[in-house]
Every structure is written in structure tokens, then in C-alpha cells.
Design an enzyme around this catalytic site. Structure first.
Site, PDB file in Angstrom:
ATOM      1  N   THR A 106      -1.656 -30.948 -34.753  1.00 17.33           N
ATOM      2  CA  THR A 106      -0.457 -31.772 -34.540  1.00 17.33           C
ATOM      3  C   THR A 106       0.657 -31.404 -35.511  1.00 17.33           C
ATOM      4  O   THR A 106       1.841 -31.498 -35.170  1.00 17.33           O
ATOM      5  CB  THR A 106      -0.786 -33.274 -34.678  1.00 17.33           C
ATOM      6  OG1 THR A 106      -1.445 -33.501 -35.925  1.00 17.33           O
ATOM      7  CG2 THR A 106      -1.655 -33.751 -33.543  1.00 17.33           C
TER       8      THR A 106
ATOM      9  N   HIS B 200     -14.179 -25.629 -26.797  1.00 16.82           N
ATOM     10  CA  HIS B 200     -13.517 -25.895 -25.519  1.00 16.82           C
ATOM     11  C   HIS B 200     -12.736 -24.692 -24.990  1.00 16.82           C
ATOM     12  O   HIS B 200     -11.885 -24.838 -24.119  1.00 16.82           O
ATOM     13  CB  HIS B 200     -12.611 -27.123 -25.642  1.00 16.82           C
ATOM     14  CG  HIS B 200     -13.364 -28.380 -25.967  1.00 16.82           C
ATOM     15  ND1 HIS B 200     -12.806 -29.462 -26.623  1.00 16.82           N
ATOM     16  CD2 HIS B 200     -14.657 -28.719 -25.730  1.00 16.82           C
ATOM     17  CE1 HIS B 200     -13.719 -30.402 -26.773  1.00 16.82           C
ATOM     18  NE2 HIS B 200     -14.849 -29.977 -26.241  1.00 16.82           N
TER      19      HIS B 200
ATOM     20  N   CYS C 232      -4.751 -12.829  -9.050  1.00 21.70           N
ATOM     21  CA  CYS C 232      -4.963 -11.425  -9.398  1.00 21.70           C
ATOM     22  C   CYS C 232      -4.522 -10.554  -8.227  1.00 21.70           C
ATOM     23  O   CYS C 232      -4.420 -11.014  -7.090  1.00 21.70           O
ATOM     24  CB  CYS C 232      -6.448 -11.223  -9.705  1.00 21.70           C
ATOM     25  SG  CYS C 232      -6.947  -9.545 -10.112  1.00 21.70           S
TER      26      CYS C 232
ATOM     27  N   ILE D   7      -7.841 -25.537 -28.365  1.00 19.23           N
ATOM     28  CA  ILE D   7      -7.811 -24.376 -27.466  1.00 19.23           C
ATOM     29  C   ILE D   7      -6.565 -23.518 -27.698  1.00 19.23           C
ATOM     30  O   ILE D   7      -6.217 -22.686 -26.863  1.00 19.23           O
ATOM     31  CB  ILE D   7      -7.852 -24.837 -25.984  1.00 19.23           C
ATOM     32  CG1 ILE D   7      -6.686 -25.784 -25.658  1.00 19.23           C
ATOM     33  CG2 ILE D   7      -9.180 -25.514 -25.662  1.00 19.23           C
ATOM     34  CD1 ILE D   7      -6.609 -26.211 -24.196  1.00 19.23           C
TER      35      ILE D   7
ATOM     36  N   CYS E 272      -9.782 -13.623 -13.755  1.00 16.69           N
ATOM     37  CA  CYS E 272      -9.862 -13.732 -12.298  1.00 16.69           C
ATOM     38  C   CYS E 272     -11.273 -14.156 -11.912  1.00 16.69           C
ATOM     39  O   CYS E 272     -12.254 -13.545 -12.344  1.00 16.69           O
ATOM     40  CB  CYS E 272      -9.515 -12.389 -11.656  1.00 16.69           C
ATOM     41  SG  CYS E 272      -9.810 -12.338  -9.859  1.00 16.69           S
TER      42      CYS E 272
ATOM     43  N   ASN F 229      -9.006 -37.695 -41.998  1.00 19.58           N
ATOM     44  CA  ASN F 229      -8.413 -38.083 -40.725  1.00 19.58           C
ATOM     45  C   ASN F 229      -7.397 -39.196 -40.939  1.00 19.58           C
ATOM     46  O   ASN F 229      -7.460 -39.933 -41.929  1.00 19.58           O
ATOM     47  CB  ASN F 229      -9.506 -38.551 -39.745  1.00 19.58           C
ATOM     48  CG  ASN F 229      -9.077 -38.418 -38.297  1.00 19.58           C
ATOM     49  OD1 ASN F 229      -8.536 -37.385 -37.890  1.00 19.58           O
ATOM     50  ND2 ASN F 229      -9.317 -39.436 -37.495  1.00 19.58           N
TER      51      ASN F 229
ATOM     52  N   ALA G 209      -8.009 -32.173 -32.550  1.00 13.62           N
ATOM     53  CA  ALA G 209      -6.590 -32.070 -32.210  1.00 13.62           C
ATOM     54  C   ALA G 209      -5.670 -32.345 -33.396  1.00 13.62           C
ATOM     55  O   ALA G 209      -4.583 -31.767 -33.499  1.00 13.62           O
ATOM     56  CB  ALA G 209      -6.252 -33.042 -31.072  1.00 13.62           C
TER      57      ALA G 209
END
Length: 245
Positions: free
Chosen positions: A33, A126, A155, A110, A134, A218, A29
Site C-alpha cells: 500500500t 497467489h 494468442c 501479485i 496462453c 500491522n 497487501a
């Protein structure tokens, strides 16, 4: 960390990247950011905010099927950051791939920003908010369709539409997982960036690394810091953006 210290570490990173024949990047993540997408576990991230249910509960497979409308209310509000743009980290990684210096990006994110920056070989552990389908007929839908829909998106066949993201309690895509394991296992340099390495099974992927250079970039400590050949405490975009590759 003082400027001279971090500059020395970036210099060492440059040397590692120039000599590496097979570099793989594994990110979380923190990579996004700097593009304005909230980090779930940071102090000001989604996990510190107050909702009717905790985000981990809302973003679970059970909750999606049992309280679908509530899931989508949160999902549209907090998970669809469709105006976000790639930052220096995304752009540098795409450039490295184009120059033949990076063989793969493995991401827990994602948001699709690696592809938006130009990266071609991206393993999305992920899934992605950009893909939706659908559950009844398999028809695909865009993220924009989901964002502008109301209530529970369905749908025309009547089927429920689900984002192609791995929710809590759901298994990772085995093909993506296998490709990620293979990429890390064959790398001589692994750069880990913007991840606290607490989400499994994704965090366990680093156990497959057998190469020479483990680089961790990090803002906060990770469980793999003691194993790192190079540890840089800083923003991933600033650090990668300063490299010469």
C-alpha cells in the site's frame, strides 16, 4: 501509539533480528500500500468501491471463464499497477537477504515488487500479474501486453490468455505452498507484516511456525496477535525501514 513506545519496539526488533539465524518474512497487501497499490480490504480499498459486480466475484475462476471481457476490463483498470515502485519494506527485506539475515519472503501479493527491490527467494502464494500465458499453447505474455490489449486478449494461436494469478475458487500452486511451509517450519524468527490473516489457506501457514520469535507488524489487529512475541502497530515500511539490519 506514541513515538517512544514504537521506538522501543523497533529496538527490540533489531535485537531479535541480530540474534536470529533463520528469519522468514510473510507479508500481505499492506506491504504494497505504501507503493500506491490498493489494499483489497481496507476502508478505501477495492472492496469498498462500487462496481457492477463485487471484486471477489470478478476475480474468481468462474467469472474469468464465463465473463472474460468484463474480467479484463476490471483487471486492467484495478490490478495492473505497473508503475508502482518498491517501498522501504521491500528494499529492507532485499537488503536483509543480501546480508544473509533473511532466508525467504512469502507473499500474498501479485505485484512483483519484492523481486523488483532485489529479493531473490520469493514465494508468491497467489502468483504474479507479471506472468501471463496462453491456455492453449502455453506461450508467455508480459503484463504490458495485457495492459495495452483490448477486449479479451488472445494468442496468435487463438487461445485465451490468462494471468498467472490464483483466482478465487482456484487452488494454490502446491510447490509454492510446500516451499512456504518448509521455510516457515525451519525459521527461528517469523515476521508477519501487512496482512490481516483472513485469507486461507495462506493465513494458515503460520501454524507451521515452531521458532522462538513471532513478530507481527500491522496497522490493525490480526488473529495471531495474542501469539506474538513482539507486536508493532504501524506501517510496515516505516517500521522495517527503521531497523539497523
Amino acid at each position: 501509539m506514541n513515538t517512544s513506545n514504537i521506538n522501543e519496539k523497533i529496538k527490540k526488533l533489531n535485537e531479535i533480528l541480530k540474534s536470529s539465524k533463520n528469519t522468514v518474512f510473510f507479508g500481505g497487501a499492506g506491504v504494497s500500500t505504501e507503493s500506491g497499490i490498493p489494499d483489497f480490504r481496507s476502508v478505501d480499498g477495492l472492496y469498498s468501491q462500487k462496481y457492477d459486480y463485487p471484486p471477489e466475484t470478478i476475480l474468481s475462476g468462474d467469472f474469468f471463464y464465463s465473463q472474460t471481457e468484463e474480467f479484463y476490463r476490471f483487471y486492467r483498470d484495478k490490478m495492473l499497477c505497473l508503475t508502482a515502485m518498491p517501498n522501504a519494506a521491500h528494499l529492507k527485506l532485499a537488503e536483509m537477504e543480501q546480508k544473509g539475515k533473511l532466508s525467504a519472503v512469502i507473499t500474498q501479493n501479485i505485484d512483483g515488487l519484492h523481486q523488483k527491490a532485489g529479493s531473490k527467494r520469493v514465494y508468491e502464494l497467489h502468483g504474479s500479474v507479471l506472468r501471463n500465458y496462453c491456455l492453449k499453447c502455453g506461450k508467455s505474455f508480459t503484463a504490458e501486453y495485457i495492459l495495452h490489449s483490448e477486449g479479451v486478449p488472445r494468442c496468435e494461436c487463438g487461445g485465451l490468455i490468462k494471468p498467472d494469478v490464483v483466482l478465487y475458487s482456484e487452488q494454490l500452486d502446491q510447490k509454492v505452498l510446500g516451499a512456504s511451509v518448509n521455510a516457515i517450519g525451519n525459521a527461528d524468527t517469523l515476521i508477519i507484516g501487512g496482512t490481516s490473516l483472513v485469507v486461507y489457506p495462506a493465513a494458515g501457514l503460520i501454524n507451521y511456525f515452531r521458532g522462538n520469535n513471532l513478530v507481527i507488524i500491522n496497522m490493525s489487529p490480526t488473529s495471531a496477535d495474542n501469539s506474538a512475541d513482539l507486536l508493532i502497530e504501524g506501517r510496515i515500511g516505516e517500521v522495517l525501514g527503521s531497523t539497523e539490519i
